[in-house]
Design an enzyme around this catalytic site. Structure first.
Site, PDB file in Angstrom:
ATOM      1  N   ASP A 153     -30.485 -26.282   0.452  1.00 54.42           N
ATOM      2  CA  ASP A 153     -29.379 -26.509   1.383  1.00 54.42           C
ATOM      3  C   ASP A 153     -29.813 -27.332   2.587  1.00 54.42           C
ATOM      4  O   ASP A 153     -28.990 -28.047   3.171  1.00 54.42           O
ATOM      5  CB  ASP A 153     -28.823 -25.171   1.889  1.00 54.42           C
ATOM      6  CG  ASP A 153     -28.250 -24.303   0.788  1.00 54.42           C
ATOM      7  OD1 ASP A 153     -27.401 -24.798   0.039  1.00 54.42           O
ATOM      8  OD2 ASP A 153     -28.653 -23.129   0.692  1.00 54.42           O
TER       9      ASP A 153
ATOM     10  N   GLU B 194     -31.089 -25.878  -7.016  1.00 50.10           N
ATOM     11  CA  GLU B 194     -30.324 -24.639  -6.885  1.00 50.10           C
ATOM     12  C   GLU B 194     -29.957 -24.057  -8.244  1.00 50.10           C
ATOM     13  O   GLU B 194     -30.116 -22.861  -8.488  1.00 50.10           O
ATOM     14  CB  GLU B 194     -29.053 -24.870  -6.068  1.00 50.10           C
ATOM     15  CG  GLU B 194     -28.212 -23.612  -5.931  1.00 50.10           C
ATOM     16  CD  GLU B 194     -26.994 -23.775  -5.063  1.00 50.10           C
ATOM     17  OE1 GLU B 194     -26.424 -22.740  -4.661  1.00 50.10           O
ATOM     18  OE2 GLU B 194     -26.608 -24.911  -4.769  1.00 50.10           O
TER      19      GLU B 194
ATOM     20  N   THR C 199     -19.802 -25.884  -2.782  1.00 47.84           N
ATOM     21  CA  THR C 199     -19.105 -25.682  -4.054  1.00 47.84           C
ATOM     22  C   THR C 199     -17.732 -25.061  -3.848  1.00 47.84           C
ATOM     23  O   THR C 199     -16.762 -25.438  -4.516  1.00 47.84           O
ATOM     24  CB  THR C 199     -19.952 -24.803  -5.004  1.00 47.84           C
ATOM     25  OG1 THR C 199     -21.194 -25.459  -5.264  1.00 47.84           O
ATOM     26  CG2 THR C 199     -19.235 -24.578  -6.322  1.00 47.84           C
TER      27      THR C 199
ATOM     28  N   ILE D 250     -24.346 -29.794  -5.562  1.00 45.67           N
ATOM     29  CA  ILE D 250     -23.090 -29.757  -4.797  1.00 45.67           C
ATOM     30  C   ILE D 250     -23.265 -28.735  -3.690  1.00 45.67           C
ATOM     31  O   ILE D 250     -23.236 -27.528  -3.936  1.00 45.67           O
ATOM     32  CB  ILE D 250     -21.877 -29.378  -5.665  1.00 45.67           C
ATOM     33  CG1 ILE D 250     -21.666 -30.384  -6.800  1.00 45.67           C
ATOM     34  CG2 ILE D 250     -20.620 -29.300  -4.796  1.00 45.67           C
ATOM     35  CD1 ILE D 250     -20.450 -30.066  -7.671  1.00 45.67           C
ATOM     36  N   ASP D 251     -23.465 -29.206  -2.478  1.00 46.94           N
ATOM     37  CA  ASP D 251     -23.504 -28.291  -1.344  1.00 46.94           C
ATOM     38  C   ASP D 251     -22.086 -28.228  -0.786  1.00 46.94           C
ATOM     39  O   ASP D 251     -21.547 -29.224  -0.300  1.00 46.94           O
ATOM     40  CB  ASP D 251     -24.472 -28.779  -0.271  1.00 46.94           C
ATOM     41  CG  ASP D 251     -24.708 -27.711   0.773  1.00 46.94           C
ATOM     42  OD1 ASP D 251     -25.038 -26.583   0.379  1.00 46.94           O
ATOM     43  OD2 ASP D 251     -24.542 -27.993   1.969  1.00 46.94           O
TER      44      ASP D 251
ATOM     45  N   ASP E  90     -29.780 -29.868  -3.935  1.00 46.17           N
ATOM     46  CA  ASP E  90     -28.547 -29.098  -4.120  1.00 46.17           C
ATOM     47  C   ASP E  90     -27.523 -30.065  -4.695  1.00 46.17           C
ATOM     48  O   ASP E  90     -27.090 -30.998  -4.010  1.00 46.17           O
ATOM     49  CB  ASP E  90     -28.054 -28.518  -2.799  1.00 46.17           C
ATOM     50  CG  ASP E  90     -26.917 -27.513  -2.990  1.00 46.17           C
ATOM     51  OD1 ASP E  90     -26.308 -27.520  -4.079  1.00 46.17           O
ATOM     52  OD2 ASP E  90     -26.642 -26.737  -2.070  1.00 46.17           O
TER      53      ASP E  90
END
Length: 310
Positions: free
Chosen positions: A243, A79, A104, A101-102, A99
């Site tokens: 994601d 990402e 955020t 940090i999915d 990702d």
């Protein structure tokens, strides 16, 4: 090409780097809390609700460098790399889709539904997925043909091997998200869809009155909860391959079914298409196969949902 790869080794490696990435996230959150919250390095991408932090960037850098050192010929799609201008080229080559940090926004607000999501594809098919929530210490993982698991020991769905039936859409707990596109056109369509899902059909035309709607703020965790059978289905338009890549194989290995735009049967290229819908594993009954029930629920859902072009 799959036959030439040691997927068992790659699976263990993916779990290891997800745990290490999760440790970085957890430690960074503690530092944020100790320094009274938001970092001066926090910023946004598309708009002020599409957030990125220095931790997103640090975790992706760690994951990218760790993968490149062990598998230098593999492709990487991330990402933050994409946000920085790197083109996301999706090919048949072994590809890591991450990702860092999915969730955020959840991370920024210390809301503990946050995960690192690491998917691995071969020939454009997700074959390994690892999603780790370091705050709740829950790790969801799957390898093609070997089932999906919580914390590497609990088979998914949690009701395995007898997932319950789902009589109709009205009996469902449904995950939806507000997303980062807050334009009037998109929000009008979303809100009309949410209203139909939540409302009594006696008073609202097309109303289904599902058991409830949930907006958790993480596509990866929504897929995980569907895989676990804790959510019945999840719908979103506008998120990205990073994601949902890991979540897709975890869901499939749990017996869930994934769909593309308008509920069409899933195809490999749908991973990059921004239209995602997943229904949990449903048990067979005397009159209906679980797979037919999944298709029926999907058809019911898209009879009330409004879509838009991305």
């Amino acid at each position: 090409m799959v036959d030439t790869l040691d997927l068992d080794e790659i699976y263990k490696f993916a779990i290891d780097i997800a745990k290490q990435g999760g440790k970085i996230i957890r430690e960074a959150s503690s530092k944020r809390s100790a320094s009274a919250g938001a970092s001066s390095a926090d910023s946004s991408k598309k708009n002020r609700v599409d957030l990125v932090t220095e931790t997103d960037q640090a975790v992706e850098k760690f994951v990218l460098e760790t993968i490149a050192a062990k598998y230098p010929t593999h492709t990487f799609i991330g990402e933050e790399s994409f946000a920085a201008g790197k083109k996301a080229e999706f090919t048949s080559n072994p590809t890591w889709i991450c990702d860092p940090i999915d969730g955020t926004t959840n991370f920024v607000h210390s809301f503990d539904h946050v995960a690192i999501s690491i998917g691995f594809t071969v020939n454009k098919k997700p074959v390994i997925g690892v999603i780790y929530n370091p705050f709740l210490d829950k790790l969801y993982s799957a390898q093609a043909g070997k089932g999906a698991f919580l914390n590497q020991s609990i088979r998914l769905p949690l009701s395995h091997p007898d997932p319950p039936p789902l009589q109709n859409l009205g009996n469902a707990l449904v995950a939806v998200e507000y997303g980062s596109d807050r334009s009037k056109t998109v929000m009008d369509k979303k809100m009309r869809t949410f209203t139909r899902l939540a409302s009594d059909g006696k008073e609202v035309e097309g109303g289904v009155m599902v058991h409830s709607l949930r907006s958790i703020g993480s596509a990866a965790l929504n897929y995980s909860y569907v895989a676990a059978g804790q959510l019945d289905l999840y719908w979103e338009i506008g998120c990205w391959s990073w994601d949902v890549c890991a979540g897709t194989i975890i869901a499939l290995e749990s017996g869930a079914q994934v769909y593309g735009r308008s509920g069409k049967k899933w195809e490999d290229d749908d991973l990059m298409d921004h239209y995602y819908f997943v229904v949990r594993a449903i048990g067979d009954t005397e009159t209906e196969k679980g797979s037919d029930a999944q298709d029926r629920i999907a058809k019911q859902f898209f009879s009330v949902a409004e879509e838009w072009d991305v």
